[in-house]
Each structure stands twice: as structure tokens, then as C-alpha cells.
Design a protein around this motif. Structure first.
Motif, mmCIF file in Angstrom:
data_model
loop_
_atom_site.group_PDB
_atom_site.id
_atom_site.type_symbol
_atom_site.label_atom_id
_atom_site.label_comp_id
_atom_site.label_asym_id
_atom_site.label_seq_id
_atom_site.Cartn_x
_atom_site.Cartn_y
_atom_site.Cartn_z
ATOM 1 N N UNK A 76 0.829 -1.377 -0.068
ATOM 2 C CA UNK A 76 -0.103 -0.053 0.069
ATOM 3 C C UNK A 76 0.934 1.404 0.005
ATOM 4 N N UNK A 77 1.974 1.358 0.840
ATOM 5 C CA UNK A 77 2.541 2.524 0.840
ATOM 6 C C UNK A 77 3.492 2.464 -0.647
ATOM 7 N N UNK A 78 3.913 1.600 -1.236
ATOM 8 C CA UNK A 78 4.357 1.643 -2.455
ATOM 9 C C UNK A 78 3.344 2.209 -3.579
ATOM 10 N N UNK A 79 2.167 1.797 -3.448
ATOM 11 C CA UNK A 79 1.125 2.145 -4.416
ATOM 12 C C UNK A 79 0.786 3.417 -4.112
ATOM 13 N N UNK A 114 11.088 8.934 -6.300
ATOM 14 C CA UNK A 114 10.203 7.952 -5.623
ATOM 15 C C UNK A 114 9.395 6.949 -6.296
ATOM 16 N N UNK A 115 8.811 7.347 -7.854
ATOM 17 C CA UNK A 115 8.453 6.432 -8.488
ATOM 18 C C UNK A 115 9.317 5.183 -8.778
ATOM 19 N N UNK A 163 8.940 3.178 -5.377
ATOM 20 C CA UNK A 163 7.722 2.601 -5.417
ATOM 21 C C UNK A 163 7.634 1.317 -6.394
ATOM 22 N N UNK A 164 8.039 1.445 -7.637
ATOM 23 C CA UNK A 164 7.887 0.480 -8.723
ATOM 24 C C UNK A 164 8.688 -0.837 -8.351
ATOM 25 N N UNK A 165 9.756 -0.582 -7.818
ATOM 26 C CA UNK A 165 10.652 -1.642 -7.552
ATOM 27 C C UNK A 165 10.217 -2.316 -6.253
ATOM 28 N N UNK A 205 8.824 10.133 1.225
ATOM 29 C CA UNK A 205 8.998 11.370 0.482
ATOM 30 C C UNK A 205 7.934 11.855 -0.421
ATOM 31 N N UNK A 206 7.215 10.984 -0.614
ATOM 32 C CA UNK A 206 5.914 11.378 -1.856
ATOM 33 C C UNK A 206 4.638 11.186 -1.020
ATOM 34 N N UNK A 207 4.463 10.476 0.134
ATOM 35 C CA UNK A 207 3.297 10.445 0.855
ATOM 36 C C UNK A 207 2.320 9.436 0.434
ATOM 37 N N UNK A 208 1.602 9.093 1.583
ATOM 38 C CA UNK A 208 0.145 8.282 1.343
ATOM 39 C C UNK A 208 -0.870 8.979 1.394
#
Length: 391
Positions: A198-201, A213-214, A217-219, A257-260
Motif C-alpha cells: 500500500x505504501x508503494x502504490x 520516488x516512482x 515505489x515500482x521496485x 518522500x511522496x506521501x500516502x
């Protein structure tokens, strides 16, 4: 502000066996009297002594504090900070899941401040953090929360949750050793793993996402989605545990860094009102939130689907985004987590009060690629109650 602000924990050790770096870190800080904040369950299975026995043999004075519970209430934080203020500690170690790590950060910083913990909360902030506090080393024993690399401490209130947030809460060092996660039970592995997913998505679709951050997230999505079912089914699977550990770590860096956003905003009241573990709250809501906001981030959801290993023939971007939400629901089900609010014995009449609390999480909701007001939140909760994805 032009550009993106990126903040990372000053030092991280990762990989199988990285716990060996703990003693050199303590020596580097000149620590003598060490407070270890940990989960009581870890004491019972002997994991705490595995960490502390070598420290005591090296001459460190160790005090273990384990009077904590999952989803810790504000009162738990107040009690711990008072205890730490009274002690003569020169370094804090957080060992355990997100609750233990969050409380360790809180204790290390607020022990040198005056006033209640409540006065430093985001929603009721009346005091400002001014001092860095004691050095802190954070050692996760789950692959999920990312707390070891974030600057927030989450506490449960009567019906929702709130945070203390400041860069002084960042760990001086994080030690992410997947070997420490092998003893994690299947349901906890599933819940914390989908928490990390969920954090990653959410960080990937966040309005504050950037190319750095993308990539993180993807990795993280790739590692977690390919390994979570193996980790749940066979906790001794070393490669799966390594993937999950790195996936959680990368997701933590990304979401710090990008937030949820919406998933967490709606999950907080589930934890606050019904004491559902945070990872399970996120897991049950993730597919429904993504399905609802799909039109605002369909390309990214299509990328997520492909990253998770699904490349349906001739699927358009729109079709792929729909399949992504469906796959997320199936993944939660495959790991044994209920996929409806009914599955957690929540009554339909509770949806209104859940909505009233979720809308207060403005810090989270503002990052959503689709504006989520009270009406939209109510619809998402209703979908999660019915178990029907809304496209």
C-alpha cells in the motif's frame, strides 16, 4: 518550492545478517546506558535476547521496555515518554514492528522536551519539537511499516489516529535484517506485507510523486507482489523474506518522500474505532480506493499491473487499471486477509461515523490524485462493505 525535497535516514544497513552492525553503531555513539523498546511477543520467543545478549556481553547496560501494544493508544506514548524522561539513558533502540519503532522515535525525541505527547500531535499541535533528543537505532522485525526510515510516530486516539511528525524523529541508523522476520506468523506477514505494498502504490500515485520516488515505489511493488504469497505460505523461504524486507524498505523511502493518501485516511478510523491492525485496514481498503480513483491515475495503475507481472493481451490503459484493482483484491484474498468490511464484523451503520473521522485526515487526503470529499469517502466505504469494486 521548485523541484522535489528528498529526505532519507542518515544511515541504513540492509541485508541478511546486517544486525552485526549494531555493536559498532553503539560504540560510535559512545552509548553506555541503552533503552530497548520492543514488542512483548518478541521477548516470549527469544528474539529480544538474541539482540541484547551480545550487547550485555560487550558491557552495555540494557533496560528493556515492553509495555506496549499494537496500534498504541496515546496513553501508551505518554507513559513511555514519562519513563524515558526519568531514566539515565544515552541511546534508544527500537526493535519490533511499526508500533515499537514509532514509540522508540517518540521516546528518544520527546524525553528532552516538556509537555504532554498530546500537545505535539498533528491535529492538536500546541507545542513544537525543538531538540533532536537521544540517538536512536531502529531495527524492524516485520516487512511492512517502513517506520525505520520515516519521521512520524502514529498513535491511536478514541476513534481515529494521529501522528507526531518531525525530521528529528528520523533514525540515526536503521538496521533492516530480513533474518529477523523469519519467525513472523503468516497473518502478520500478510498484513504487514500488504501494508508495505500500500505504501508503494499510494506513493506512486501521489500528487507529490517524482521520478526518484516512482522508481523506489515500482521496485518495491515488484519485490513484494512476487514474494508475499511465498513468505506467507512458507516463512522459512529465505529469498521471499529478503524480497519482502527490501520491498518494505524501498516502499518506506518512497512514501516518506511522496506521501500516502486515501487508503491511509480511510484506514485510520478502522484502527481507531474497531482496533483492526493497520496492515489489515490498509489491505481491505486498497482495492476499493484504487478502483474509485482509477480515472485520475489509470496510466499509473496500468504500470502497477504490469510491474506485478500481469500483461494481459490487448488490454487498454483503462482495462488494465480495472484489472489492477481486481488483482489487488485477489492478492489480499490469497494471503488470507478479509476483503470486505463485513469480514471484519463491521456493521453497515458504522460507515457514517467512519466517514466523519476519515474526512478529518486532510494531511493525507490532499495527496490523492482525485479529490476525496465526504460523499466520495462514504461511497468507498460502502463498496468495501459490499465487496463490490466501483468503477
Amino acid at each position: 518550492m521548485n523541484g522535489s525535497r528528498l529526505v532519507f535516514t542518515p544511515l541504513s544497513y540492509t541485508g541478511w545478517g546486517s544486525l552485526s552492525n549494531l555493536i559498532p553503531e553503539l560504540e560510535k555513539h559512545g552509548a553506555k546506558n541503552v533503552l530497548v523498546i520492543t514488542d512483548p511477543a518478541l521477548q516470549e520467543i527469544g528474539l529480544v535476547s538474541k539482540v541484547t545478549d551480545p550487547l550485555e556481553k560487550k558491557g552495555f547496560s540494557i533496560e528493556i521496555y515492553s509495555d506496549i501494544v499494537p496500534e498504541p493508544p496515546l496513553e501508551t506514548g505518554e507513559k513511555l515518554v514519562a519513563f524515558t524522561r526519568e531514566g539515565d539513558f544515552d541511546l534508544v533502540i527500537g526493535l519490533g514492528g511499526g508500533s515499537a519503532l514509532d514509540l522508540a522515535k517518540l521516546a528518544a525525541v520527546l524525553c528532552v522536551h516538556e509537555g504532554s505527547v498530546e500537545s505535539y500531535l498533528n491535529l492538536s499541535e500546541t507545542n513544537q519539537i525543538q531538540f533532536k533528543g537521544l540517538p536512536k537505532i531502529l531495527i524492524p522485525t516485520t516487512s511492512g511499516t517502513g517506520s525505520e526510515v520515516t519521521n512520524i510516530s502514529v498513535l491511536s486516539l478514541k476513534t481515529t489516529k494521529d501522528v507526531v511528525a518531525h525530521d528529528y524523529l528520523l533514525a540515526d541508523a536503521a538496521i533492516v535484517d530480513p533474518e529477523l522476520t523469519v519467525s513472523l506468523p503468516p497473518r502478520v506477514t500478510a498484513a504487514t506485507g500488504i501494508d508495505a505494498l500500500t505504501h508503494a502504490i499510494e506513493s506512486y500515485v501521489s500528487i507529490h510523486a517524482n521520478p526518484v520516488t516512482e522508481g523506489l515505489s515500482l521496485h518495491a511493488i515488484r519485490l513484494i507482489s512476487r514474494s508475499i504469497q511465498d513468505a506467507v505460505g512458507n516463512g522459512d523461504n529465505k529469498e521471499a523474506r529478503i524480497d519482502m524486507s527490501y520491498g518494505s524498505f524501498l516502499a518506506g523511502l518512497a512514501f516518506f518522500n511522496a506521501g500516502v493518501a486515501g487508503v491511509h485516511a480511510l484506514a485510520y478510523p478502522l484502527g481507531g474505532q474497531f482496533h483492526i491492525p493497520h496492515g489489515e485496514s490498509n489491505a481491505v481498503l486498497l482495492p476499493y480506493v484504487m478502483a474509485y480513483i482509477r480515472e485520475s491515475c489509470s496510466k499509473k495503475l496500468a504500470n502497477i499491473l504490469h510491474t506485478m507481472g500481469s500483461r494481459p493481451a490487448l488490454a487498454s490503459e483503462e482495462e488494465a487499471s480495472i484489472l489492477c484493482a481486481e488483482k489487488l483484491k485477489q492478492l489480499a484474498e490469497n494471503t488470507g486477509i478479509p476483503v470486505t468490511l463485513k469480514g471484519f464484523h463491521i456493521q453497515e451503520e458504522a460507515l457514517e461515523v467512519l466517514t466523519k473521522d476519515a474526512i478529518k485526515q486532510k494531511r493525507l487526503l490532499e495527496r490523492s490524485p482525485m479529490k476525496l470529499g465526504e460523499k466520495e469517502i462514504q461511497k468507498i466505504y460502502q463498496s468495501a462493505y459490499n465487496g463490490t469494486l466501483s468503477f
